[in-house]
Design an enzyme around this catalytic site. Structure first.
Site, PDB file in Angstrom:
ATOM      1  CG  ASN A   9       7.121 -12.097   3.046  1.00 56.59           C
ATOM      2  OD1 ASN A   9       7.979 -12.116   3.925  1.00 56.59           O
ATOM      3  ND2 ASN A   9       7.359 -11.628   1.824  1.00 56.59           N
ATOM      4  CE  LYS A  11       6.778  -8.078   1.708  1.00 57.19           C
ATOM      5  NZ  LYS A  11       6.642  -7.224   0.552  1.00 57.19           N
ATOM      6  N   GLY A 172       3.218  -4.251  -1.986  1.00 60.05           N
ATOM      7  CA  GLY A 172       3.371  -3.145  -1.044  1.00 60.05           C
ATOM      8  C   GLY A 172       2.916  -1.804  -1.602  1.00 60.05           C
TER       9      GLY A 172
HETATM   10  P1  PGA Z   1       2.235  -7.101   0.146  1.00 61.14           P
HETATM   11  O1  PGA Z   1       3.498  -8.060  -0.036  1.00 61.14           O
HETATM   12  O2  PGA Z   1       1.085  -7.971   0.562  1.00 61.14           O
HETATM   13  O3  PGA Z   1       2.644  -6.140   1.243  1.00 61.14           O
HETATM   14  O4  PGA Z   1       2.001  -6.427  -1.145  1.00 61.14           O
HETATM   15  C1  PGA Z   1       3.365  -9.329  -0.603  1.00 61.14           C
HETATM   16  C2  PGA Z   1       4.728  -9.969  -0.690  1.00 61.14           C
HETATM   17  O5  PGA Z   1       5.700  -9.264  -0.999  1.00 61.14           O
HETATM   18  O6  PGA Z   1       4.883 -11.177  -0.450  1.00 61.14           O
END
Ligand code: PGA
Length: 250
Positions: A9, A11, A172
């Protein structure tokens, strides 16, 4: 034997040149990646680019959101029809950042899942509790309620879903759910899915929230963890490939 799904992802990260570099550092190394599924969920403006780079490769692609509406006066929204022009295999729905910053309710999330399914796009339905909810002992209630609304909406298509358990406090933050904590929630989601469909065992339930190269193997070894939804580490080719390798080694 389960077929893992490792989905990145991105983002709101990336631009054309950086996307091309990132994929160039990952996709050629995936040739041996089957029989697992690997995908990246990218910002809508880059679907065409990612489609062009990934088609014919072992890397699938997806979107990060879809409108709950079919078409019309919804400025800024992207419909399932529009997404389908770019042949994404997946779309994230109900990511906690959408729920948190855009006020998406489970009803909206369920409508989005339905729109995606109607266009042959697999929704990755994200559920998860906040830290406050976990500390109040509400984890089970929260995730079951979030999933129940989607199950009810999509009815006979439940087996077409992918579900992602993403504890909000782990996203995150570098703070990962322990394999036991994650497995406990995955097991209860599986039980909930079994009550809805005879095919529940083929539904992939992904874990997401600070999954990385060093914790992936122990999470993916859990009975009801069928893959990962990877945020930060999906932007780092070495880390993402290490997670793919951890899934392959299971
Ligand atoms: P992260 O995000 O691996 O950076 O914790 C996971 C997500 O929000 O899909």
């Amino acid at each position: 034997m389960k077929r893992y799904l490792i989905a990145g992802n991105w983002k709101m990260n990336g631009q054309s040149a950086a996307n091309a570099d990132l994929l160039a550092a990952i996709v050629p190394h995936l040739s041996a990646a089957r029989p697992l599924d690997v995908a990246v969920c990218v910002p809508a403006p880059y679907l065409a680019q990612v489609q062009q780079i990934c088609q014919g490769s072992p890397m699938d692609w997806g979107a990060q959101d879809v409108s709950a509406h079919g078409s019309g006066a919804y400025t800024g929204e992207v419909s399932a029809d529009m997404l389908s022009d770019f042949k994404p295999r997946y779309v994230l729905v109900g990511h906690s950042e959408r729920r948190q910053y855009h006020g998406e309710t489970s009803t909206v999330v369920a409508a989005k899942a339905q729109r995606a399914l109607a266009k042959g796009i697999t929704p990755i339905v994200c559920v998860g509790e906040t830290l406050q909810e976990r500390e109040a002992g509400q984890t089970e209630d929260v995730v079951k309620r979030q999933l129940a609304v989607v199950i009810q909406q999509v009815a006979h298509c439940v087996s077409e879903l992918v579900v992602a358990y993403e504890p909000v406090w782990a996203i995150g933050t570098g703070r990962t759910a322990s394999p036991e904590q994650a497995q406990a929630v995955h097991a209860l989601l599986r039980t909930q899915l079994r009550a809805a469909t005879a095919q529940a065992d083929r539904i992939r339930i992904l874990y997401g929230g600070s999954m990385n190269a060093s914790n992936a193997a122990s999470l993916l070894a859990q009975a009801d963890i069928d893959g990962g939804l990877i945020g930060g580490a999906s932007l780092k080719p070495h880390d993402f490939l290490a997670i793919v390798a951890a899934a392959q080694a299971q």
